[in-house]
Design a protein around this motif. Structure first.
Motif: not given
Ligand code: URA
Length: 273
Positions: A59-65, A70-71, A73-83, A235-244
């Motif tokens: 999606a759009q966040s992925e096109a930037v990062v 990473v958007g 869907a990515g935050h939900r998936t990160q939690g699912l992998m954590g489980k 490298a160097g990606l702003p922290e907020w681009m990894r946030s929900p």
């Protein structure tokens, strides 16, 4: 403060796959947002992955990062992998390298030989270079991608635990802005995810963080939406681009205008002076 980052697909066999990535000859521009370029993966390409996640399309966040999932869907998936006990030893690839354009683009092109063949090379590479214990397919197109690879001679040689789950943003797609429908669809998705977790959790022999399975409730708890780790992004990606925060939006009054415009907004609170 010391920073970590993901150098990307610099080593073999991935570097050769990147050198030969398909363009509009394989991904038609009327069905894929090829102008934003291909986005290949997220996670470990160093042979340490034990969980493979197959997503759908960027999606759009992925096109930037330039990393997938990473958007939202990515935050939900990160939690699912954590489980399943994985907070690092995973690799994620998508069914499609490019963002699908239009409602039917994915279904229309899921059997295209060039799309399938290139993705199968990635699956061959991932399985050849890692000890994959489990595979999660997000949505029916990802399930189709997995089934196609499993029919290949290489795919027939592997039998990891496998579950096909509801795609993480299916609730938003199916509820069309209706809050009650959205809540019900999230509850249904989390029930579906719980069933998959119950099947896969006992099969994992080497999680990053061992522990009992903690199932989802009726809605996401705050700690079930997990920030994308710094070691997964360039490298160097702003922290907020990894946030929900929803920092990237397609903007425009027509589908064609939206296709041409991704607006990035720094979330409130980040700029403090
Ligand atoms: N972003 C991705 O990269 N893949 C998905 O399936 C959804 C969002």
């Amino acid at each position: 403060m010391s920073h970590v980052f993901d150098p990307g697909p610099v080593g073999e066999p991935y570097a050769s796959l990147i050198a030969a990535y398909p363009g509009t000859d394989v991904y038609p521009a009327d069905s894929f947002r090829v102008e934003w370029g291909p986005i290949f993966h997220r996670g470990r390409l160093d042979g340490t992955a034990r969980l493979l996640v197959i997503g759908q399309d960027p999606a759009q966040s992925e096109a930037v990062v330039r990393r997938i999932l990473v958007g939202e869907a990515g935050h939900r998936t990160q939690g699912l992998m954590g489980k399943l006990g994985f907070d690092r030893s995973y690799v994620l690839i998508n069914t499609f390298l490019y963002s699908v354009y239009g409602q039917t683009g994915g279904d229309q092109h899921k059997d295209d030989p060039g799309i399938v063949a290139y993705r199968n090379q990635w699956l061959d590479a991932v399985f050849g270079a890692n000890q994959i214990e489990a595979v999660l397919a997000l949505g029916s197109l990802a399930d189709d991608a997995w089934q196609k690879w499993k029919q290949t001679p290489v795919g027939q040689g592997y039998s990891p635990g496998y579950q096909h789950v509801t795609h993480p943003t299916e609730p938003e797609s199916s509820s069309a802005g209706d809050p009650a429908k959205l809540a019900a669809a999230i509850t249904a998705m989390l029930q579906n995810w719980n069933q998959a977790l119950e099947a896969l959790h006992p099969l994992i022999t080497q999680p990053d963080t061992p522990g009992p399975l903690v199932p989802y409730g009726d809605a996401f708890a705050p700690d079930e939406l997990i920030e994308i780790p710094e070691f997964d992004v360039p490298a160097g990606l702003p922290e907020w681009m990894r946030s929900p925060a929803a920092w990237a939006q397609r903007v425009g009054s027509t589908a064609a205008a939206k296709r041409a415009d991704i607006t990035i907004t720094v979330p409130a609170g980040v700029i403090t002076s």
